[in-house]
Write an enzyme that holds these catalytic residues in place. Structure first.
Site, PDB file in Angstrom:
ATOM      1  NE  ARG A 153      37.211  11.710  40.633  1.00  0.00           N
ATOM      2  CZ  ARG A 153      38.180  10.784  40.091  1.00  0.00           C
ATOM      3  NH1 ARG A 153      38.188   9.599  41.144  1.00  0.00           N
ATOM      4  NH2 ARG A 153      38.579  10.719  39.206  1.00  0.00           N
ATOM      5  CB  ILE A 171      35.938  -2.305  30.895  1.00  0.00           C
ATOM      6  CG1 ILE A 171      35.145  -2.347  29.787  1.00  0.00           C
ATOM      7  CG2 ILE A 171      37.110  -1.323  30.743  1.00  0.00           C
ATOM      8  CD1 ILE A 171      35.912  -2.293  28.195  1.00  0.00           C
ATOM      9  NE  ARG A 194      44.162   5.348  34.025  1.00  0.00           N
ATOM     10  CZ  ARG A 194      44.758   4.158  34.023  1.00  0.00           C
ATOM     11  NH1 ARG A 194      45.583   4.082  35.014  1.00  0.00           N
ATOM     12  NH2 ARG A 194      45.069   3.339  32.621  1.00  0.00           N
ATOM     13  CG  ASP A 204      32.661   5.134  32.332  1.00  0.00           C
ATOM     14  OD1 ASP A 204      33.057   5.731  31.400  1.00  0.00           O
ATOM     15  OD2 ASP A 204      33.258   4.160  32.975  1.00  0.00           O
ATOM     16  NE  ARG A 221      41.231   3.002  35.819  1.00  0.00           N
ATOM     17  CZ  ARG A 221      40.491   3.814  36.052  1.00  0.00           C
ATOM     18  NH1 ARG A 221      40.065   4.118  37.236  1.00  0.00           N
ATOM     19  NH2 ARG A 221      40.075   4.730  35.134  1.00  0.00           N
ATOM     20  CB  CYS A 272      37.134   5.333  39.890  1.00  0.00           C
ATOM     21  SG  CYS A 272      36.452   6.798  39.838  1.00  0.00           S
ATOM     22  CE  LYS A 330      34.593  11.406  34.772  1.00  0.00           C
ATOM     23  NZ  LYS A 330      35.976  10.680  34.700  1.00  0.00           N
ATOM     24  CG  ASN A 331      35.461  10.266  30.792  1.00  0.00           C
ATOM     25  OD1 ASN A 331      35.936  10.754  31.723  1.00  0.00           O
ATOM     26  ND2 ASN A 331      34.746   9.313  30.970  1.00  0.00           N
TER      27      ASN A 331
HETATM   28  C1  EPZ Z   1      38.797   6.006  30.417  1.00  0.00           C
HETATM   29  O1  EPZ Z   1      39.449   5.249  31.509  1.00  0.00           O
HETATM   30  C2  EPZ Z   1      37.695   6.700  31.430  1.00  0.00           C
HETATM   31  N1  EPZ Z   1      38.411   7.745  32.081  1.00  0.00           N
HETATM   32  C3  EPZ Z   1      36.968   5.735  32.104  1.00  0.00           C
HETATM   33  O2  EPZ Z   1      35.824   6.714  32.655  1.00  0.00           O
HETATM   34  C4  EPZ Z   1      36.238   4.563  31.434  1.00  0.00           C
HETATM   35  O3  EPZ Z   1      35.538   3.770  31.947  1.00  0.00           O
HETATM   36  C5  EPZ Z   1      37.342   4.012  30.520  1.00  0.00           C
HETATM   37  O4  EPZ Z   1      38.121   4.828  29.752  1.00  0.00           O
HETATM   38  C6  EPZ Z   1      36.847   2.820  29.478  1.00  0.00           C
HETATM   39  O5  EPZ Z   1      35.744   3.422  28.772  1.00  0.00           O
HETATM   40  C7  EPZ Z   1      38.871   8.769  31.664  1.00  0.00           C
HETATM   41  O6  EPZ Z   1      38.537   9.108  30.202  1.00  0.00           O
HETATM   42  C8  EPZ Z   1      39.340  10.044  32.354  1.00  0.00           C
HETATM   43  P1  EPZ Z   1      40.935   2.264  29.441  1.00  0.00           P
HETATM   44  P2  EPZ Z   1      41.072   4.788  31.173  1.00  0.00           P
HETATM   45  O7  EPZ Z   1      42.619   2.420  29.539  1.00  0.00           O
HETATM   46  O8  EPZ Z   1      41.484   5.213  29.958  1.00  0.00           O
HETATM   47  C9  EPZ Z   1      43.081  -1.926  31.080  1.00  0.00           C
HETATM   48  C10 EPZ Z   1      34.621   7.301  34.440  1.00  0.00           C
HETATM   49  O9  EPZ Z   1      33.726   6.712  35.144  1.00  0.00           O
HETATM   50  N2  EPZ Z   1      44.390  -1.022  30.613  1.00  0.00           N
HETATM   51  O10 EPZ Z   1      40.216   2.146  28.454  1.00  0.00           O
HETATM   52  O11 EPZ Z   1      41.921   4.342  32.427  1.00  0.00           O
HETATM   53  C11 EPZ Z   1      42.522  -1.256  32.002  1.00  0.00           C
HETATM   54  O12 EPZ Z   1      42.915  -1.735  33.445  1.00  0.00           O
HETATM   55  C12 EPZ Z   1      35.663   6.761  34.312  1.00  0.00           C
HETATM   56  O13 EPZ Z   1      34.125   8.534  33.941  1.00  0.00           O
HETATM   57  C13 EPZ Z   1      45.529  -1.947  30.969  1.00  0.00           C
HETATM   58  O14 EPZ Z   1      45.723  -3.175  31.087  1.00  0.00           O
HETATM   59  O15 EPZ Z   1      40.419   3.021  30.594  1.00  0.00           O
HETATM   60  C14 EPZ Z   1      40.936  -1.489  31.815  1.00  0.00           C
HETATM   61  O16 EPZ Z   1      40.777  -2.878  32.258  1.00  0.00           O
HETATM   62  C15 EPZ Z   1      36.104   5.321  34.859  1.00  0.00           C
HETATM   63  N3  EPZ Z   1      46.853  -1.094  30.652  1.00  0.00           N
HETATM   64  C16 EPZ Z   1      40.943  -1.520  30.352  1.00  0.00           C
HETATM   65  O17 EPZ Z   1      42.278  -1.738  29.837  1.00  0.00           O
HETATM   66  C17 EPZ Z   1      46.883   0.067  30.238  1.00  0.00           C
HETATM   67  O18 EPZ Z   1      48.080   0.753  30.188  1.00  0.00           O
HETATM   68  C18 EPZ Z   1      40.432  -0.290  29.964  1.00  0.00           C
HETATM   69  O19 EPZ Z   1      41.183   0.919  30.530  1.00  0.00           O
HETATM   70  C19 EPZ Z   1      45.731   0.920  30.370  1.00  0.00           C
HETATM   71  C20 EPZ Z   1      44.473   0.224  30.621  1.00  0.00           C
END
Ligand code: EPZ
Length: 419
Positions: free
Chosen positions: A398, A328, A92, A306, A121, A116, A22-23
């Site tokens: 999803r 995370i 997202r 995840d 986020r 989610c 998916k990702n």
């Molecule tokens: C991606 O989400 C994945 N989703 C998530 O999978 C996965 O858990 C996550 O990466 C971490 O590996 C997709 O790829 C569609 P991040 P993403 O930006 O990109 C903070 C699943 O279950 N952050 O790496 O949203 C954020 O709040 C989903 O398949 C900021 O602070 O994750 C988090 O605490 C869930 N500011 C941390 O960084 C920002 O601008 C990591 O988020 C962006 C993120």
């Protein structure tokens, strides 16, 4: 929202064919907006988040032929289309329209993305990086209003906090940027490497130096091409745990175990016999109860967030005490209260769950709250004594293709009650 009615306890064992990631599928589908040539993408999973992404692309005027693979041509986009709030807010991944539509339309007004409910986020890192690449961006009343002056400008970016999404948005913006873009402290998830491989196959010039430095030399035009996306490492880990919680034995086919080293090591500490091949991996609990083990989630190659809900369930029924630390997302323990209703001995303190393994969980009525919580609760229902009814189960659709049939083939007793 549908419900699952599950009868347990069962032992989950047998073979499972892992679907496409998916990702990896989601960023690659949005990246297809960067070329006007024909591309074919194989191994795309049939899941809701992909359906929503396809609807968004069709909304924009992309032609898509959906068969065994996806044939996509984004040569005739409608820059005046109003992007549906419902679709944008249901995933997202829609945040990757920001970079790609700025490249195509030079300006965009779109709703803030959804995703989610596992945390706030925020998108501050996305905005900061795209501004550094030359975009003007404002956020006003739930909208992102952005524009670029013809072309992104290559620059040096340091992403202060590991972010998969912000790394991807920076890559997508930099593909056509003037000169060179260097991204330091880039997220290293395998799905990002898959996106880079896809982009390079269709003509981008992206190099990965060491483990978290990405160098992108702006090009004039991307071509077309054919690409097969990687298998879903999170689904693979989920099914290995499905066997482990029920003292069973499983072989996951069509998957690359090298992306799951941290999880595999933890499962071996628990007493599982793990075997791996080029495109498969197996787990055998030899009918023994797993031993509890601590985990701390973190950016790749650390333990994947995840898989945290699924592994916490494993600790719920393991021998001994353990601590699960989530670094995370700040709200990824909602499902804990549902497991406690089933008899799990858990308590939460800040970003940690303290587990004391119990012998047995009991079926009851519970509620799914997000994708990975949903799968953890389904697995709990499979091993619990009696009947478990899980509401709001559409969260699972999803990200898991054909989930109930895959579990039924492993011995689960599940029926979906359509709502
Ligand atoms: C991606 O989400 C994945 N989703 C998530 O999978 C996965 O858990 C996550 O990466 C971490 O590996 C997709 O790829 C569609 P991040 P993403 O930006 O990109 C903070 C699943 O279950 N952050 O790496 O949203 C954020 O709040 C989903 O398949 C900021 O602070 O994750 C988090 O605490 C869930 N500011 C941390 O960084 C920002 O601008 C990591 O988020 C962006 C993120």
């Amino acid at each position: 929202m549908d419900k699952f009615l599950i009868k347990g306890p069962v032992q989950l064992k047998g073979e499972v064919y892992i679907s496409g990631s998916k990702n990896s599928a989601l960023p690659i589908l949005f990246a297809s907006l960067l070329t006007t040539e024909l591309i074919e993408i194989k191994n795309i999973p049939k899941i809701k988040d992909v359906d929503i992404t396809i609807k968004l692309l069709l909304n924009l005027g992309v032609t898509i032929k959906r068969g065994k693979s996806l044939i996509i041509k984004a040569n005739n986009l409608n820059s005046h289309c109003i992007l549906s709030k419902k679709l944008i807010k249901s995933i997202r991944a829609s945040i990757w329209l920001l970079s790609t539509l700025l490249v195509r339309f030079k300006k965009i007004k779109m709703y803030l993305p959804g995703g989610c409910s596992i945390g706030k986020r925020p998108i501050d890192l996305h905005i900061k990086n795209l501004k550094k690449l030359g975009a003007k961006i404002n956020i006003k009343n739930d909208f992102i209003i952005a524009s670029i002056n013809n072309q992104f400008k290559g620059t040096h970016i340091f992403i202060k906090k590991s972010s998969v999404g912000a790394t991807i948005n920076s890559i997508l913006a930099a593909v056509y940027a003037k000169n060179i873009t260097i991204i330091e402290n880039a997220a290293k998830e395998p799905e990002i490497q898959d996106l880079i491989k896809f982009l390079n196959i269709i003509g981008a010039n992206i190099k990965v130096e060491g483990t978290n430095k990405i160098i992108i030399t702006g090009i004039k035009k991307l071509s077309g091409g054919v690409y097969t996306i990687m298998s879903d490492r999170i689904e693979t880990g989920t099914f290995l745990i499905a066997a482990a919680i029920s003292k069973g034995k499983i072989i996951c086919k069509n998957t690359n175990p090298k992306y799951l080293n941290t999880l595999l090591k933890k499962l071996m500490y628990m007493g599982a016999i793990i075997k791996i091949g080029k495109n498969w991996c197996s787990l055998d609990m030899t009918n023994k109860r797993p031993k509890a083990v601590n985990i701390i989630t973190g950016p790749y190659p650390n333990f994947p967030t995840d898989i945290q809900p699924q592994f916490t369930l494993l600790n719920c029924i393991a021998l001994g005490k353990s601590i699960v630390t989530e670094t995370i997302f700040e709200n990824r323990f909602i499902y804990i209260y549902e497991l406690i209703k089933m008899g799990a001995n858990l308590f939460i303190k800040n970003n940690q769950v303290f587990c004391k393994g119990v012998n047995i969980l009991y079926g009851t009525k519970i509620q799914a709250t997000d994708l990975r919580a949903a799968i953890s609760l389904v697995l709990a229902g499979c091993i619990a004594k009696g009947i478990t009814i899980i509401s709001d189960i559409n969260h699972i659709d999803r990200g898991y293709e054909n989930i109930e049939n895959k579990l039924i083939n492993l011995g689960a007793k599940i029926i979906r009650i359509k709502n």
